[in-house]
Each structure stands twice: as C-alpha cells, then as structure tokens.
Motif scaffolding. Structure first.
Motif, mmCIF file in Angstrom:
data_model
loop_
_atom_site.group_PDB
_atom_site.id
_atom_site.type_symbol
_atom_site.label_atom_id
_atom_site.label_comp_id
_atom_site.label_asym_id
_atom_site.label_seq_id
_atom_site.Cartn_x
_atom_site.Cartn_y
_atom_site.Cartn_z
ATOM 1 N N VAL A 96 3.190 -2.300 -29.805
ATOM 2 C CA VAL A 96 3.401 -3.520 -30.586
ATOM 3 C C VAL A 96 2.336 -3.583 -31.673
ATOM 4 O O VAL A 96 1.140 -3.425 -31.392
ATOM 5 C CB VAL A 96 3.324 -4.778 -29.691
ATOM 6 C CG1 VAL A 96 3.366 -6.039 -30.524
ATOM 7 C CG2 VAL A 96 4.462 -4.776 -28.690
ATOM 8 N N SER A 129 7.794 -4.188 -32.903
ATOM 9 C CA SER A 129 7.814 -3.586 -31.579
ATOM 10 C C SER A 129 8.404 -2.191 -31.716
ATOM 11 O O SER A 129 9.512 -2.027 -32.227
ATOM 12 C CB SER A 129 8.665 -4.436 -30.634
ATOM 13 O OG SER A 129 8.709 -3.863 -29.372
ATOM 14 N N VAL A 138 6.690 -4.622 -23.285
ATOM 15 C CA VAL A 138 6.454 -5.194 -24.615
ATOM 16 C C VAL A 138 5.496 -6.389 -24.511
ATOM 17 O O VAL A 138 4.570 -6.522 -25.308
ATOM 18 C CB VAL A 138 7.785 -5.593 -25.302
ATOM 19 C CG1 VAL A 138 7.530 -6.396 -26.553
ATOM 20 C CG2 VAL A 138 8.605 -4.359 -25.632
#
Length: 171
Positions: A96, A129, A138
């Motif tokens: 991320v 992402s 995530v």
C-alpha cells in the motif's frame, strides 16, 4: 420507556467491519460453520487499531473483534487532516502506498484502506493498493505504512535539535 444511556467512552469510537469470512469444518456429523470478522476501530483523532474475532455467530465475532481492536489502538502522526509525507507499507503479498494530499482532495482509497483512513480521521489522502487484494493483508499493510510515520517533533528529538525550526533550517 426508559432512556438509553450511552457510554462516553464507546461513543467516541468508529468501528468498521472490513471483512467477514465464513469457515467450514467438515466433521463426521456434517458441516460446522464459524465466522471470522476483521474490524477497524478508531477515534477519528489519530488513533486506530485492528483485530480479528472468531465465533460461531457473525455478531459475536464482530463484538470480539471490536473489543480487541479498541485495546490494540496506537497513535499515528498526522499533519492536519492528512499524513506528513509519502510512505509505503507491506504485509504478505500486499503493498500500500500512501501520499499526503492538499486540503479538499478527499480520501482517494479503496475499500479496505478507506475504512482505516475514515476510522483514523484522515480527510485528505491519496493511496494505491498494489499486488494482492486480500482485505486482511491490505489493512495490515496500511497499518504498517502508518506506523512508519513520525511527527516533526519526534524527528527533531532524534536529531538532537532544540525545536522544529532548527530542523527546517538545517535541511
């Protein structure tokens, strides 16, 4: 009808259910279902935590995760309604990238990252992402990135500068 009393401590928090996963255990007698819930909890003032709760029922799993997320909260260094500088976090195969944004930009983020940003109270941020889309990874990659952030005062203290202005002059 009596009035409901709201606890001031619990009403300050924002809880977002990011993912509910149904798990099946096959036994001799048949299938047994259980649930795992991932919850992000924050106070919209720079503190956030996540937790995974497991139970035979969805509501119990969410309640367990919420309780654990509130216990595992940590403070994130913010600059106003955004983050101080670009940062990247990794967990598992997920990556991320978070970048600060100018006022009025809004939260440009996908579902899992957006949940963390809203619980944290960030109003302006750009995110991307990359690689794996697994929600749990995530969210953990996002928290990994946020944990890397340091305030100007912390950096000045590490460099033995008396104040932030000295830090800016020396750069």
């Amino acid at each position: 009808m009596p009035e409901k009393k709201t606890n001031a401590r619990t009403s300050d928090f924002v809880d977002v259910v990011v993912d509910v996963n149904r798990v099946t255990k096959v036994t001799k007698g048949g299938k047994r279902f259980s649930f795992a819930a991932l919850v992000v909890s924050g106070d919209k003032k720079g503190r956030v935590g996540i937790a995974l709760g497991k139970s035979r029922e969805v509501s119990t799993a969410i309640a367990k995760a919420t309780k654990r997320a509130r216990k595992s909260m940590f403070t994130v260094a913010l600059r106003g309604a955004t983050i101080p500088y670009p940062v990247e976090g990794r967990h598992g195969a997920s990556r991320v990238v978070l970048r600060s944004a100018s006022k009025g930009t809004g939260v440009i983020a996908g579902g899992a990252v957006r949940a963390v940003m809203e619980a944290l109270g960030i109003k302006d941020v750009l995110s991307k992402s990359l690689r794996s889309e697994n929600r749990q990874n995530v969210v953990k990659a996002t928290l990994n990135a946020l944990a890397k952030l340091r305030s100007a005062q912390d950096i000045a203290k590490q460099r033995d500068k008396a104040n932030v202005q000295e830090l800016v002059k020396g750069a």
